[in-house]
Design a protein around this motif. Structure first.
Motif, PDB file in Angstrom:
ATOM      1  N   LEU A   1       0.845  -1.191   0.000  1.00  0.00           N
ATOM      2  CA  LEU A   1       0.000   0.000   0.000  1.00  0.00           C
ATOM      3  C   LEU A   1       0.881   1.242   0.000  1.00  0.00           C
ATOM      4  O   LEU A   1       1.731   1.400   0.872  1.00  0.00           O
ATOM      5  N   LEU A   2       0.679   2.096  -0.983  1.00  0.00           N
ATOM      6  CA  LEU A   2       1.284   3.429  -1.001  1.00  0.00           C
ATOM      7  C   LEU A   2       0.165   4.415  -0.712  1.00  0.00           C
ATOM      8  O   LEU A   2      -0.817   4.471  -1.451  1.00  0.00           O
ATOM      9  N   TYR A   3       0.318   5.182   0.361  1.00  0.00           N
ATOM     10  CA  TYR A   3      -0.775   6.025   0.851  1.00  0.00           C
ATOM     11  C   TYR A   3      -0.288   7.476   0.849  1.00  0.00           C
ATOM     12  O   TYR A   3       0.532   7.857   1.673  1.00  0.00           O
ATOM     13  N   SER A   4      -0.764   8.233  -0.125  1.00  0.00           N
ATOM     14  CA  SER A   4      -0.391   9.645  -0.235  1.00  0.00           C
ATOM     15  C   SER A   4      -1.391  10.480   0.557  1.00  0.00           C
ATOM     16  O   SER A   4      -2.604  10.351   0.385  1.00  0.00           O
ATOM     17  N   LEU A   5      -0.871  11.333   1.443  1.00  0.00           N
ATOM     18  CA  LEU A   5      -1.752  12.144   2.290  1.00  0.00           C
ATOM     19  C   LEU A   5      -1.011  13.384   2.758  1.00  0.00           C
ATOM     20  O   LEU A   5       0.210  13.472   2.642  1.00  0.00           O
TER      21      LEU A   5
ATOM     22  N   ASP B   1      -1.400  13.771  10.635  1.00  0.00           N
ATOM     23  CA  ASP B   1      -2.706  13.922  11.270  1.00  0.00           C
ATOM     24  C   ASP B   1      -3.850  13.514  10.357  1.00  0.00           C
ATOM     25  O   ASP B   1      -4.990  13.390  10.796  1.00  0.00           O
ATOM     26  N   SER B   2      -3.572  13.349   9.057  1.00  0.00           N
ATOM     27  CA  SER B   2      -4.643  12.988   8.121  1.00  0.00           C
ATOM     28  C   SER B   2      -4.769  11.487   7.921  1.00  0.00           C
ATOM     29  O   SER B   2      -5.513  11.050   7.061  1.00  0.00           O
ATOM     30  N   ARG B   3      -3.986  10.723   8.676  1.00  0.00           N
ATOM     31  CA  ARG B   3      -4.011   9.267   8.479  1.00  0.00           C
ATOM     32  C   ARG B   3      -5.325   8.643   8.935  1.00  0.00           C
ATOM     33  O   ARG B   3      -5.714   8.810  10.094  1.00  0.00           O
ATOM     34  N   TYR B   4      -5.979   7.909   8.038  1.00  0.00           N
ATOM     35  CA  TYR B   4      -7.103   7.050   8.433  1.00  0.00           C
ATOM     36  C   TYR B   4      -6.499   5.735   8.952  1.00  0.00           C
ATOM     37  O   TYR B   4      -5.426   5.341   8.523  1.00  0.00           O
ATOM     38  N   TYR B   5      -7.227   5.058   9.809  1.00  0.00           N
ATOM     39  CA  TYR B   5      -6.866   3.698  10.259  1.00  0.00           C
ATOM     40  C   TYR B   5      -5.416   3.647  10.772  1.00  0.00           C
ATOM     41  O   TYR B   5      -4.667   2.697  10.514  1.00  0.00           O
ATOM     42  N   ALA B   6      -5.027   4.699  11.508  1.00  0.00           N
ATOM     43  CA  ALA B   6      -3.616   4.874  11.871  1.00  0.00           C
ATOM     44  C   ALA B   6      -3.065   3.675  12.643  1.00  0.00           C
ATOM     45  O   ALA B   6      -1.975   3.184  12.326  1.00  0.00           O
TER      46      ALA B   6
ATOM     47  N   LEU C   1      -2.727   0.515  10.372  1.00  0.00           N
ATOM     48  CA  LEU C   1      -1.696   0.602   9.332  1.00  0.00           C
ATOM     49  C   LEU C   1      -0.290   0.704   9.923  1.00  0.00           C
ATOM     50  O   LEU C   1       0.696   0.463   9.242  1.00  0.00           O
ATOM     51  N   ARG C   2      -0.196   1.065  11.194  1.00  0.00           N
ATOM     52  CA  ARG C   2       1.115   1.107  11.849  1.00  0.00           C
ATOM     53  C   ARG C   2       1.651  -0.307  12.046  1.00  0.00           C
ATOM     54  O   ARG C   2       2.851  -0.534  12.044  1.00  0.00           O
ATOM     55  N   ARG C   3       0.729  -1.253  12.227  1.00  0.00           N
ATOM     56  CA  ARG C   3       1.134  -2.658  12.423  1.00  0.00           C
ATOM     57  C   ARG C   3       0.454  -3.522  11.376  1.00  0.00           C
ATOM     58  O   ARG C   3      -0.484  -4.258  11.664  1.00  0.00           O
ATOM     59  N   PRO C   4       0.953  -3.447  10.127  1.00  0.00           N
ATOM     60  CA  PRO C   4       0.290  -4.212   9.064  1.00  0.00           C
ATOM     61  C   PRO C   4       0.459  -5.716   9.248  1.00  0.00           C
ATOM     62  O   PRO C   4       1.385  -6.163   9.929  1.00  0.00           O
ATOM     63  N   ASP C   5      -0.441  -6.477   8.647  1.00  0.00           N
ATOM     64  CA  ASP C   5      -0.375  -7.937   8.702  1.00  0.00           C
ATOM     65  C   ASP C   5       0.891  -8.425   7.992  1.00  0.00           C
ATOM     66  O   ASP C   5       1.415  -7.747   7.113  1.00  0.00           O
TER      67      ASP C   5
ATOM     68  N   GLY D   1       3.129  -9.894   5.277  1.00  0.00           N
ATOM     69  CA  GLY D   1       2.896  -9.927   3.837  1.00  0.00           C
ATOM     70  C   GLY D   1       2.324  -8.631   3.297  1.00  0.00           C
ATOM     71  O   GLY D   1       2.063  -8.522   2.102  1.00  0.00           O
ATOM     72  N   VAL D   2       2.126  -7.655   4.180  1.00  0.00           N
ATOM     73  CA  VAL D   2       1.606  -6.348   3.748  1.00  0.00           C
ATOM     74  C   VAL D   2       2.636  -5.272   4.070  1.00  0.00           C
ATOM     75  O   VAL D   2       3.090  -5.166   5.208  1.00  0.00           O
ATOM     76  N   ASP D   3       3.049  -4.504   3.054  1.00  0.00           N
ATOM     77  CA  ASP D   3       3.945  -3.359   3.266  1.00  0.00           C
ATOM     78  C   ASP D   3       3.137  -2.081   3.116  1.00  0.00           C
ATOM     79  O   ASP D   3       2.349  -1.945   2.188  1.00  0.00           O
ATOM     80  N   VAL D   4       3.373  -1.138   4.042  1.00  0.00           N
ATOM     81  CA  VAL D   4       2.663   0.142   3.989  1.00  0.00           C
ATOM     82  C   VAL D   4       3.682   1.269   3.920  1.00  0.00           C
ATOM     83  O   VAL D   4       4.618   1.314   4.727  1.00  0.00           O
ATOM     84  N   THR D   5       3.543   2.144   2.936  1.00  0.00           N
ATOM     85  CA  THR D   5       4.421   3.303   2.809  1.00  0.00           C
ATOM     86  C   THR D   5       3.572   4.572   2.791  1.00  0.00           C
ATOM     87  O   THR D   5       2.627   4.672   2.002  1.00  0.00           O
TER      88      THR D   5
END
Lengths: 88, 266
Positions: B168-172, B176-181, B184-188, B190-194
């Motif tokens: 997941l690439l999340y542009s914001l 402070d605008s992060r949804y589901y903070a 997404l801080r502790r992804p499952d 096999g899931v990478d979050v940037t």
């Protein structure tokens, strides 16, 4: 054309009033330029006075949908064909 | 003659449930009453609303609903919102960003209270969806509140126990605008979050604030040779930019699915 458009995903609800299958996943062919692709990829303008779906390739009108009191008008003159995937 | 009910083994039951979901769109959509049962704030301007919708047929990750509000004088207006999570029985979740001067979102985010009702139509949309039986790696690219249907895909992956690798690439704008903070801080596994911040970053942060660039997609995405399924959702300009960059990187057009949300909004 301006960038002020949505896409064919926004047609899913209004078209679901008319059809029992999801038309946005169907493949439409533009009558103007011949480009084929999912209805979901159309550039959609509206919602007032109606929804207008334009070809992402040539920006010609593929379909128009106007919902009035008690009826809906669907103009498909810009679509040469619609291919709907169906389960056997 | 009456037949006794058949107790199906779990796998077969899952297939039957899947078949029901697949078949669910094969009916014309109607408006139904949805009662608000829970509220969770995501940011100062966005909140997640949990609704109870009796008879909900289930839905696919990425589908959306239309919400209709009707005033006492009969004036009514409607907007589309993405479902934020897999269905839990009759319970569905939407995350709504408040659009200043909007007609619907201020009511949903500021006025509506638990127990209140709106009309809801759906699920709708069969194109911008991810199905857990899919095996291709997945790249999700979100712009702002475009993260909502992509979050539904991440949650569906977890629900189904899928091991398909996701990025997941999340542009914001900023932290402070992060949804589901928390999620997404502790992804499952096999899931990478940037996070790609456009205005302000945490301090320190390796990437300077700015809009999404080719390098972001090259480094945080998948090589096109992996043939990933790419899902891009955000404002129209963002989606156009990202889709063009993905094509530049060699991704096949038929593997790039896009959903734009727009200026008509709110």
């Amino acid at each position: 054309m301006t960038a002020d458009h949505l896409d064919g995903n926004a047609l899913a609800g209004p078209l679901a009033e008319l059809f029992a299958v999801d038309v946005t996943a169907a493949t439409g062919r533009c009558a103007s330029c011949g480009l084929a692709g999912p209805i979901a990829a159309l550039h959609v303008y509206g919602p007032e006075p109606g929804l207008v779906g334009r070809c992402p390739g040539c920006e010609e009108v593929v379909l128009r949908l106007v919902r009035g009191p008690g009826s809906a008008w669907l103009d498909l003159r810009g679509a040469l064909s619609l291919r709907v995937t169906l389960p056997e | 003659m009456e037949r006794p009910p058949v107790e199906r083994p779990p796998v077969e039951r899952a297939l039957v449930e899947r078949a029901l979901v697949e078949r669910a769109p094969a009916r014309r959509a109607r408006w139904t009453a949805a009662r608000l049962t829970g509220i969770r704030d995501e940011t100062p301007t966005a909140r997640t609303l949990r609704f109870s919708v009796p008879g909900w047929p289930g839905h696919l990750a990425g589908q959306h609903v239309d919400v209709r509000l009707t005033a006492e004088d009969g004036y009514s207006t409607q907007r589309s919102y993405s479902l934020a999570a897999p269905a839990d029985g009759d319970t569905v979740e939407l995350t709504v960003e408040r659009v200043p001067d909007g007609e619907v979102s201020p009511y949903l985010t500021e006025v509506m209270e638990v127990g209140d009702e709106v009309e809801l139509r759906g699920p709708v949309g069969g194109w911008f969806v991810w199905r857990p039986e899919s095996t291709a790696p997945v790249l999700l690219v979100a712009g702002g509140s475009g993260v909502v249907p992509l979050m539904a895909m991440l949650r569906e992956r977890r629900r189904a126990g899928s091991r398909v690798p996701f990025r997941l690439l999340y542009s914001l704008r900023g932290p402070d605008s992060r949804y589901y903070a928390d999620e997404l801080r502790r992804p499952d596994p096999g899931v990478d979050v940037t996070f790609l911040y456009t205005r302000g970053t945490p301090d320190p942060w390796p990437r300077p604030a700015g809009r999404v660039r080719l390098d972001d997609l090259a480094e945080g995405g998948w090589p096109s040779s992996f043939e990933p399924d790419c899902y891009v959702c955000g404002p129209t300009g963002f989606v156009e930019t990202v889709a063009d960059l993905l094509l530049t990187l060699g991704h096949a057009p038929e593997r790039i699915r896009t959903e734009r949300f727009g200026p008509t909004g709110g």
